[in-house]
Write an enzyme that holds these catalytic residues in place. Structure first.
Site, PDB file in Angstrom:
ATOM      1  CE1 TYR A  89      11.763  31.953   6.461  1.00 40.57           C
ATOM      2  CE2 TYR A  89      12.082  29.754   5.749  1.00 40.57           C
ATOM      3  CZ  TYR A  89      11.995  30.780   5.301  1.00 40.57           C
ATOM      4  OH  TYR A  89      11.593  31.215   3.916  1.00 40.57           O
TER       5      TYR A  89
ATOM      6  CG  MET B  43       8.826  24.258   0.608  1.00 45.08           C
ATOM      7  SD  MET B  43       8.198  25.661  -0.534  1.00 45.08           S
ATOM      8  CE  MET B  43       6.625  25.959   0.686  1.00 45.08           C
TER       9      MET B  43
ATOM     10  CE  LYS C 226      -0.455  -0.352   5.041  1.00 42.60           C
ATOM     11  NZ  LYS C 226      -1.365  -0.817   6.233  1.00 42.60           N
TER      12      LYS C 226
END
Ligand SMILES: *Cc1c(COP(=O)(O)O)cnc(C)c1O
Length: 381
Positions: free
Chosen positions: A274, A322, A52
């Site tokens: 950040y 990111m 899966k």
């Protein structure tokens, strides 16, 4: 100017150095290893290789050749089962999610399908559908996980309904399926298995109970069933907090690699990343790695999460962003821009270790590898 040693990039690789490597040989090795975990008394259970979530992020298509030795594949939903058929898999396919609506019965157009049945309406849908194929069904007991399946008091009625349908030729064989909530904990299986055995006492049909953890730590109970259903261990990760994959003789099937793309000399008192989540005490060299949360690296991995730079184990600094993350070059003072970086799965850095540092589990990271990360096969160049 920071030192640069960016390697020449051969044709066929993408511009960005971040890539995952998937090793089908490791999957074949792990499959054989799992078979060996089953005591060889009597008929050994057959094995559904759980694929899966696109084989836990490894790609079913990539690893299918390594699963030739499996007796069946297990997937979540019928679209995945049909995709396995299109890829040439001819053996049985078990569908954990079963049916979500009466219309799903229209997807039962392949032979060798096994459906997990989790509530009574699904049997009605099957009874009313014009089936061209007769799927085998597995009744799922709610067990100690209480996700889907029949409670103990509803189980026998479901069994009677299903076996009546089987006698009328509407469906194939009826089996009994349980899934443990705590197979990774010591003593997490014995009581749950005893309750399940009470529920199915006297009912004919094959039995399937064991995921990776149950198979590896409760081999005798797994051997007392007709089918086992490992997933995670096939991909070389340990399901246990206190036993490593290496100790279990499993080989990681996915590794994640990148490079240093920047080096910053950061002065004392300055922040990195950040929010300035990491503050530099003494001026230090910080390496920038092109890999971030949009690639599937966990954003919650804190300062200290292990990373390998140029073969040396060091640590993540500050917040993962990111597209990139910062690492401590203290232990690797000679690292250049272009130095190889291993995020997990090679060089002795298990994905389980990174996952634990980020407060999650290996399967979360493996299935979370994002589509923007190119994947190479281990034997390809
Ligand atoms: C995912 C799943 C498995 C495989 O579990 P692992 O812990 O990855 O071995 C087995 N059975 C069911 C019902 C599942 O949903």
């Amino acid at each position: 100017m920071p030192p640069v040693n960016a390697p020449y990039r051969p044709e066929g690789l993408t511009a960005r150095p971040l890539h995952a490597r998937v090793d089908p040989d490791a999957v074949a090795h792990n499959l054989a290893r799992l078979r060996k975990a089953l005591p060889a008394s009597g008929a050994a259970p057959r094995l559904w290789a759980t694929v899966k979530a696109d084989a836990y992020g490894h790609g079913v298509r990539r690893i299918l050749p390594a699963l030739r030795g499996a007796d069946g594949l297990a997937v979540l939903h019928l679209d995945e089962a049909r995709a396995c058929r299109r890829m040439g898999w001819q053996g049985p396919v078990l569908v954990y999610g079963g049916l979500y609506s009466p219309a799903d019965a229209l997807l039962l157009d392949a032979s060798g399908l096994h459906l997990v049945i989790t509530h009574a309406a699904q049997l009605e849908w099957l009874a009313q559908a014009p089936l061209s194929q007769r799927p085998a069904v597995w009744l799922r007991y709610a067990g100690d996980i209480h996700h889907t399946g029949f409670a103990a008091q509803a189980y026998r009625a479901a069994y009677e309904a299903a076996s009546a349908m089987s006698r009328r030729g509407l469906i194939g064989e009826v089996g009994h399926l349980n899934h443990y909530a705590r197979a990774d904990e010591p003593g997490g299986v014995d009581g749950a298995d005893a309750l399940f055995r009470d529920v199915i006492a006297g009912l004919p049909g094959p039995v399937s109970t064991s995921n990776s953890a149950a198979l590896l730590k409760h081999g005798a109970r797994a051997a007392d069933t007709q089918w086992v259903r490992p997933g995670l261990a096939l991909y070389g990760a340990s399901p246990f907090a206190d036993t490593s994959a290496a100790q279990l003789e499993l080989r990681p099937a996915m590794s994640l690699h990148s490079q240093l793309v920047g080096i910053q000399r950061v002065p004392a008192g300055a922040g990195v990343g950040y929010g300035g989540a990491f503050t530099v005490q003494q001026a230090m060299d910080v390496g920038i790695v092109t890999c971030g949360y949009a690639d599937g690296y966990p954003r919650h991995a804190p300062t200290g999460t292990p990373v390998i730079v140029d073969g040396v184990r060091t640590r993540l600094l500050g917040r993962v962003s990111m597209d990139m993350m910062a690492v401590d070059l203290g232990p690797v003072p000679h690292a250049c821009i272009g130095a190889p970086v291993t995020l997990w799965g090679a060089g002795g850095l298990a994905v389980e270790e990174v996952a634990a540092s980020a407060g999650t589990i290996a399967a979360d990271l493996l299935t979370g590898l994002s589509a923007r990360v190119p994947v190479q096969l281990a034997d390809a160049h």
